[in-house]
Design a protein around this motif. Structure first.
Motif, PDB file in Angstrom:
ATOM      1  N   LYS A  79     -41.825 -41.988 -48.624  1.00 62.23           N
ATOM      2  CA  LYS A  79     -40.928 -41.371 -47.635  1.00 62.23           C
ATOM      3  C   LYS A  79     -41.578 -41.328 -46.267  1.00 62.23           C
ATOM      4  O   LYS A  79     -40.971 -41.672 -45.254  1.00 62.23           O
ATOM      5  CB  LYS A  79     -40.582 -39.945 -48.061  1.00 62.23           C
ATOM      6  N   THR A  82     -41.892 -44.781 -44.798  1.00 64.83           N
ATOM      7  CA  THR A  82     -40.596 -45.301 -44.387  1.00 64.83           C
ATOM      8  C   THR A  82     -40.168 -44.694 -43.060  1.00 64.83           C
ATOM      9  O   THR A  82     -39.747 -45.397 -42.142  1.00 64.83           O
ATOM     10  CB  THR A  82     -39.529 -45.006 -45.456  1.00 64.83           C
ATOM     11  N   THR A  83     -40.311 -43.387 -42.965  1.00 63.34           N
ATOM     12  CA  THR A  83     -39.935 -42.728 -41.719  1.00 63.34           C
ATOM     13  C   THR A  83     -40.718 -43.299 -40.540  1.00 63.34           C
ATOM     14  O   THR A  83     -40.143 -43.616 -39.494  1.00 63.34           O
ATOM     15  CB  THR A  83     -40.187 -41.214 -41.829  1.00 63.34           C
ATOM     16  N   ILE A  94     -31.691 -46.143 -39.152  1.00 64.29           N
ATOM     17  CA  ILE A  94     -31.797 -46.833 -40.433  1.00 64.29           C
ATOM     18  C   ILE A  94     -30.858 -48.041 -40.532  1.00 64.29           C
ATOM     19  O   ILE A  94     -31.229 -49.067 -41.131  1.00 64.29           O
ATOM     20  CB  ILE A  94     -31.531 -45.840 -41.600  1.00 64.29           C
ATOM     21  N   LEU A 118     -24.952 -43.663 -52.208  1.00 63.47           N
ATOM     22  CA  LEU A 118     -25.689 -42.817 -51.273  1.00 63.47           C
ATOM     23  C   LEU A 118     -24.762 -42.262 -50.207  1.00 63.47           C
ATOM     24  O   LEU A 118     -24.830 -41.082 -49.848  1.00 63.47           O
ATOM     25  CB  LEU A 118     -26.789 -43.631 -50.580  1.00 63.47           C
TER      26      LEU A 118
ATOM     27  N   ALA B  99     -32.494 -44.278 -49.609  1.00 63.02           N
ATOM     28  CA  ALA B  99     -32.395 -42.963 -50.245  1.00 63.02           C
ATOM     29  C   ALA B  99     -33.559 -42.071 -49.824  1.00 63.02           C
ATOM     30  O   ALA B  99     -33.371 -40.909 -49.463  1.00 63.02           O
ATOM     31  CB  ALA B  99     -32.369 -43.122 -51.762  1.00 63.02           C
ATOM     32  N   GLY B 100     -34.759 -42.631 -49.869  1.00 60.86           N
ATOM     33  CA  GLY B 100     -35.925 -41.846 -49.468  1.00 60.86           C
ATOM     34  C   GLY B 100     -35.844 -41.446 -48.013  1.00 60.86           C
ATOM     35  O   GLY B 100     -36.167 -40.317 -47.641  1.00 60.86           O
ATOM     36  N   PHE B 101     -35.378 -42.357 -47.203  1.00 63.29           N
ATOM     37  CA  PHE B 101     -35.251 -42.066 -45.781  1.00 63.29           C
ATOM     38  C   PHE B 101     -34.236 -40.950 -45.569  1.00 63.29           C
ATOM     39  O   PHE B 101     -34.502 -39.986 -44.838  1.00 63.29           O
ATOM     40  CB  PHE B 101     -34.811 -43.319 -45.033  1.00 63.29           C
ATOM     41  N   ASN B 103     -33.311 -38.730 -47.533  1.00 62.73           N
ATOM     42  CA  ASN B 103     -33.832 -37.482 -48.067  1.00 62.73           C
ATOM     43  C   ASN B 103     -34.848 -36.822 -47.138  1.00 62.73           C
ATOM     44  O   ASN B 103     -35.062 -35.622 -47.157  1.00 62.73           O
ATOM     45  CB  ASN B 103     -34.474 -37.796 -49.424  1.00 62.73           C
TER      46      ASN B 103
END
Lengths: 127, 127
Positions: A79, A82-83, A94, A118, B99-101, B103
């Motif tokens: 996470k 990715t951010t 995104i 999602l 999804a991780g992003f 979240n």
DNA sequence: AGCCATAGACTACACATGTAATCAAAAAAA
DNA sequence: TTTTTTTGATTACATGTGTAGTCTATGGCT
């Protein structure tokens, strides 16, 4: 908070097999990496040691050997990465990243369905 | 094909402002970076030189100064980086990354709309 | 014409990284 | 018990990276 430890590419590979299953001895890690990487055992041990020093792995002694295990969760790591990736390369948006990815790679029907799910979930929570 | 040049984090920042607008002299690059980074001018010049050596930037002389410009397109670079990022961290699957992003970060209505548009476009092309 | 400011070229230097080899201690084998 | 093996610890070493400083040549000012 605790500052994010920098994990190099080679180190990540080691961490990755430990995320898959842990704890594991260095020999187990070496064996698993053998399939994908062509690394000398000494190299893997160096990487294990560096990860321990960085606070990314812990271990407990079992006789003479160590049983290594991750100290950070894969989800947390991915996470955060990715951010920071999205913010560096896509100004934090995104959609353009997904667009570029879609343009470069084939998206499967399943990928699309997962993305739809999602979105649906988001819409149920925000309206 | 030509092998992807490795671009370091610091180098990327320099390349990034050149993608925004080019060609530009080193002083222009230095000035633009001044807003975001606290780098010595010599540092920026070193990075410019390294990028030239790596084949990432080109330049043409204008009197004594150089006018620098990117030799690779931002889109090409970001696409390749995204693909390798997603394959390393998410086994190549885009949905878990989104999804991780999601979240970790707030997704805006606009983000959702853009993703929907991408999906719609995909569905029009694949059915 | 001569001097100076300045641009790029070259040099510096500590720390990270990839990729191991050697060392020392302890367990296993002989 | 002596020897060999094996494990982690320590050391090695070239290249990359962050972050500049010094050198040199040239365009501009006096």
């Amino acid at each position: 908070m605790s500052d994010k430890p920098e994990i190099s590419n080679a180190e990540f590979e080691v961490l990755d097999v430990l995320w898959d299953d842990h704890p594991a001895t260095s020999n187990e890690v070496i064996a698993r990496l053998n399939d994908k990487k062509d690394w000398h055992e000494k190299t893997v041990k160096t990487l294990l040691g560096r990860l321990v020093k960085k606070g990314v792995l812990g271990f407990e002694k079992q006789q003479r050997q160590y049983l290594y295990y991750p100290l950070i969760a894969r989800e947390d790591y991915t996470k955060k990465e990715t951010t920071s990736f999205v913010s560096r390369l896509f100004k934090g948006k995104i959609a353009p990243m997904v667009a570029g990815f879609a343009n470069q790679n084939a998206l499967s029907k399943q990928d699309i369905n997962e993305l739809k799910a999602l979105i649906k979930e988001w819409e149920e929570n925000n309206d």
